[in-house]
Write a protein that holds these residues in place. Structure first.
Motif, PDB file in Angstrom:
ATOM      1  N   VAL A 120       0.766  -1.211   0.180  1.00 45.20           N
ATOM      2  CA  VAL A 120       0.037   0.043  -0.013  1.00 45.20           C
ATOM      3  C   VAL A 120       0.649   1.411  -0.109  1.00 45.20           C
ATOM      4  CG1 VAL A 120      -1.552   1.406   1.071  1.00 45.20           C
ATOM      5  CG2 VAL A 120      -2.028  -1.141   1.123  1.00 45.20           C
ATOM      6  N   ASP A 121       2.006   1.123   0.707  1.00 44.99           N
ATOM      7  CA  ASP A 121       3.037   2.266   0.848  1.00 44.99           C
ATOM      8  C   ASP A 121       3.343   2.802  -0.485  1.00 44.99           C
ATOM      9  OD1 ASP A 121       4.450   4.298   2.609  1.00 44.99           O
ATOM     10  OD2 ASP A 121       6.191   2.929   1.574  1.00 44.99           O
ATOM     11  N   GLN A 122       3.930   1.539  -1.276  1.00 47.53           N
ATOM     12  CA  GLN A 122       4.666   1.806  -2.421  1.00 47.53           C
ATOM     13  C   GLN A 122       3.587   1.961  -3.721  1.00 47.53           C
ATOM     14  OE1 GLN A 122       7.646   2.586  -0.871  1.00 47.53           O
ATOM     15  NE2 GLN A 122       8.290   1.729  -2.862  1.00 47.53           N
ATOM     16  N   MET A 123       2.483   1.427  -3.805  1.00 42.55           N
ATOM     17  CA  MET A 123       1.705   1.389  -4.738  1.00 42.55           C
ATOM     18  C   MET A 123       0.238   1.860  -4.768  1.00 42.55           C
ATOM     19  SD  MET A 123       2.812  -2.398  -5.969  1.00 42.55           S
ATOM     20  CE  MET A 123       2.264  -2.505  -7.661  1.00 42.55           C
ATOM     21  N   GLU A 124      -0.001   2.372  -3.376  1.00 48.69           N
ATOM     22  CA  GLU A 124      -1.220   3.057  -2.903  1.00 48.69           C
ATOM     23  C   GLU A 124      -2.471   2.032  -3.362  1.00 48.69           C
ATOM     24  OE1 GLU A 124      -1.009   6.616  -4.994  1.00 48.69           O
ATOM     25  OE2 GLU A 124       0.352   7.683  -3.304  1.00 48.69           O
ATOM     26  N   TRP A 125      -3.435   2.584  -4.124  1.00 49.97           N
ATOM     27  CA  TRP A 125      -4.760   1.812  -4.217  1.00 49.97           C
ATOM     28  C   TRP A 125      -4.301   0.522  -5.121  1.00 49.97           C
ATOM     29  CZ3 TRP A 125      -9.282   0.822  -2.605  1.00 49.97           C
ATOM     30  CH2 TRP A 125     -10.100   0.335  -3.406  1.00 49.97           C
ATOM     31  N   HIS A 126      -3.521   0.594  -6.122  1.00 51.06           N
ATOM     32  CA  HIS A 126      -2.890  -0.407  -6.899  1.00 51.06           C
ATOM     33  C   HIS A 126      -2.376  -1.565  -5.753  1.00 51.06           C
ATOM     34  CE1 HIS A 126      -0.478  -2.098 -10.504  1.00 51.06           C
ATOM     35  NE2 HIS A 126      -1.546  -3.169 -10.011  1.00 51.06           N
ATOM     36  N   GLY A 127      -1.529  -1.215  -5.000  1.00 52.26           N
ATOM     37  CA  GLY A 127      -1.050  -2.034  -3.755  1.00 52.26           C
ATOM     38  C   GLY A 127      -2.064  -2.478  -3.046  1.00 52.26           C
ATOM     39  N   PHE A 128      -3.147  -1.773  -2.760  1.00 51.18           N
ATOM     40  CA  PHE A 128      -4.084  -2.328  -1.870  1.00 51.18           C
ATOM     41  C   PHE A 128      -4.711  -3.375  -2.504  1.00 51.18           C
ATOM     42  CE2 PHE A 128      -8.744  -2.623  -0.688  1.00 51.18           C
ATOM     43  CZ  PHE A 128      -8.606  -2.848   0.563  1.00 51.18           C
ATOM     44  N   LEU A 129      -5.030  -3.266  -3.801  1.00 55.69           N
ATOM     45  CA  LEU A 129      -5.759  -4.338  -4.900  1.00 55.69           C
ATOM     46  C   LEU A 129      -4.879  -5.702  -4.860  1.00 55.69           C
ATOM     47  CD1 LEU A 129      -7.415  -2.426  -7.564  1.00 55.69           C
ATOM     48  CD2 LEU A 129      -8.776  -3.517  -5.783  1.00 55.69           C
ATOM     49  N   LEU A 130      -3.684  -5.515  -4.938  1.00 57.28           N
ATOM     50  CA  LEU A 130      -2.831  -6.729  -4.973  1.00 57.28           C
ATOM     51  C   LEU A 130      -2.501  -7.566  -3.876  1.00 57.28           C
ATOM     52  CD1 LEU A 130       0.467  -4.873  -7.250  1.00 57.28           C
ATOM     53  CD2 LEU A 130      -1.035  -7.005  -7.703  1.00 57.28           C
ATOM     54  N   SER A 131      -2.364  -6.689  -2.614  1.00 61.91           N
ATOM     55  CA  SER A 131      -2.516  -7.249  -1.407  1.00 61.91           C
ATOM     56  C   SER A 131      -3.627  -8.097  -1.102  1.00 61.91           C
ATOM     57  CB  SER A 131      -2.228  -6.411  -0.336  1.00 61.91           C
ATOM     58  OG  SER A 131      -3.234  -5.339  -0.089  1.00 61.91           O
ATOM     59  N   PHE A 132      -4.742  -7.554  -1.703  1.00 70.40           N
ATOM     60  CA  PHE A 132      -6.330  -8.013  -1.573  1.00 70.40           C
ATOM     61  C   PHE A 132      -6.250  -9.511  -2.229  1.00 70.40           C
ATOM     62  CE2 PHE A 132     -10.594  -9.018  -2.489  1.00 70.40           C
ATOM     63  CZ  PHE A 132     -11.426  -8.492  -1.299  1.00 70.40           C
ATOM     64  N   VAL A 133      -5.695  -9.732  -3.418  1.00 71.06           N
ATOM     65  CA  VAL A 133      -5.562 -10.625  -4.168  1.00 71.06           C
ATOM     66  C   VAL A 133      -4.535 -11.782  -3.733  1.00 71.06           C
ATOM     67  CG1 VAL A 133      -7.042  -9.885  -6.038  1.00 71.06           C
ATOM     68  CG2 VAL A 133      -4.452  -9.812  -6.083  1.00 71.06           C
ATOM     69  N   SER A 134      -3.327 -11.450  -3.394  1.00 69.12           N
ATOM     70  CA  SER A 134      -2.266 -11.987  -3.154  1.00 69.12           C
ATOM     71  C   SER A 134      -1.951 -12.468  -1.651  1.00 69.12           C
ATOM     72  CB  SER A 134      -0.955 -11.290  -3.484  1.00 69.12           C
ATOM     73  OG  SER A 134      -0.865 -10.350  -2.852  1.00 69.12           O
ATOM     74  N   VAL A 135      -2.455 -11.723  -0.698  1.00 71.82           N
ATOM     75  CA  VAL A 135      -2.409 -11.987   1.012  1.00 71.82           C
ATOM     76  C   VAL A 135      -3.494 -12.509   1.439  1.00 71.82           C
ATOM     77  CG1 VAL A 135      -1.323 -10.755   2.995  1.00 71.82           C
ATOM     78  CG2 VAL A 135      -0.435 -10.221   0.733  1.00 71.82           C
TER      79      VAL A 135
END
Length: 214
Positions: A120-135
Motif C-alpha cells: 500500500v505504501d509503495q503502490m497505493e490503491w494498486h498495492g491495496f488491490l494486489l494485497s487483497f488478491v495475493s495476501v
C-alpha cells in the motif's frame, strides 16, 4: 431450546473454555499486524528502493507468466505452513515453549502487516488491490488455523503445568486431552492444504489479472 443446543455444542464449549486465551492470542496477533505496518514507515529511502526493485521484478515476471509451476508453489506453501504449525504444536507439549508460541504468533502477524503495509505504501490503491488478491485469500484460512493451534498449544501447556505442580489435587486426564490435540493437528494439516491450493492455483491468476488490468 437454543441455549440447550449451544450448551452441548463442542465448538461453543471450546470457545467458552478458551475465551480468555482467544482474546489474548487475537490481540497479540493484531498487535503484530499493526507493528508490521508501522515498521514500513520506519524504513529508510534506500531500503524501500531496494525492496521496491525486487517487488517490481517479481510482478514483472508474474505479468509475463514467468513464475514457478503451481505444483511447486503448492509444495512450498504447504510445507512452509506445516513447519510453522508443527512448531507451534510441539511447543505446546514442551511446557517451556510457551513464550515462543507468543513470539512466533506475533511475528506471523508482523509479516502479514508488513507485506500489506509495504504494498500500500509503495503502490497505493494498486498495492491495496494486489494485497487483497495475493495476501488475503489464503490467509483467511491460514490465520484462523494458526490462532486455533496457538490457543490449543497454550491451553495444553497450562494443563500440563497444572498437572505437574498439582499432582495430588488435579483430575486432568492427559491422554484424552492429548488425543484431541493430535486430532486438531491432523485437521489443521487438511485445512492448510486447502490454503496452499488457493495460494498456488488461485492467487497467481488473480494477481496476473490485477497486474494486466492496471
Amino acid at each position: 431450546m437454543y441455549k440447550q443446543i449451544a450448551a452441548n455444542n463442542p465448538i461453543m464449549i471450546h470457545l467458552k473454555t478458551y475465551s480468555s486465551i482467544y482474546f489474548f492470542i487475537i490481540t497479540l496477533f493484531m498487535m503484530g499486524v499493526i507493528f508490521g505496518a508501522i515498521v514500513v514507515n520506519s524504513l529508510s529511502f534506500t531500503q524501500k528502493e531496494d525492496l521496491d526493485f525486487y517487488l517490481s521484478q517479481f510482478f514483472g515476471q508474474m505479468a509475463d507468466g514467468e513464475v514457478a509451476a503451481s505444483e511447486d508453489l503448492f509444495r512450498q506453501s504447504f510445507f512452509h505452513n506445516l513447519k510453522y504449525i508443527g512448531l507451534l504444536w510441539v511447543l505446546g507439549i514442551s511446557i517451556i515453549g510457551l513464550p515462543l508460541i507468543f513470539i512466533f504468533l506475533f511475528m506471523k502477524g508482523m509479516v502479514i502487516g508488513f507485506s500489506i503495509g509495504f504494498l500500500v505504501d509503495q503502490m497505493e490503491w494498486h498495492g491495496f488491490l494486489l494485497s487483497f488478491v495475493s495476501v488475503l485469500p489464503q490467509n483467511l484460512i491460514i490465520i484462523p488455523v494458526f490462532i486455533v493451534i496457538a490457543v490449543l498449544a497454550v491451553g495444553i501447556t497450562m494443563q500440563l503445568i497444572r498437572k505437574l505442580f498439582t499432582q495430588r489435587t488435579t483430575n486432568i486426564q492427559i491422554l484424552p486431552l492429548f488425543s484431541k490435540y493430535i486430532l486438531a493437528f491432523v485437521i489443521a494439516i487438511i485445512v492448510i492444504s486447502v490454503a496452499a491450493g488457493i495460494e498456488a492455483y488461485l492467487s497467481p491468476s488473480l494477481m496476473k489479472s490485477v497486474l494486466t488490468v492496471n
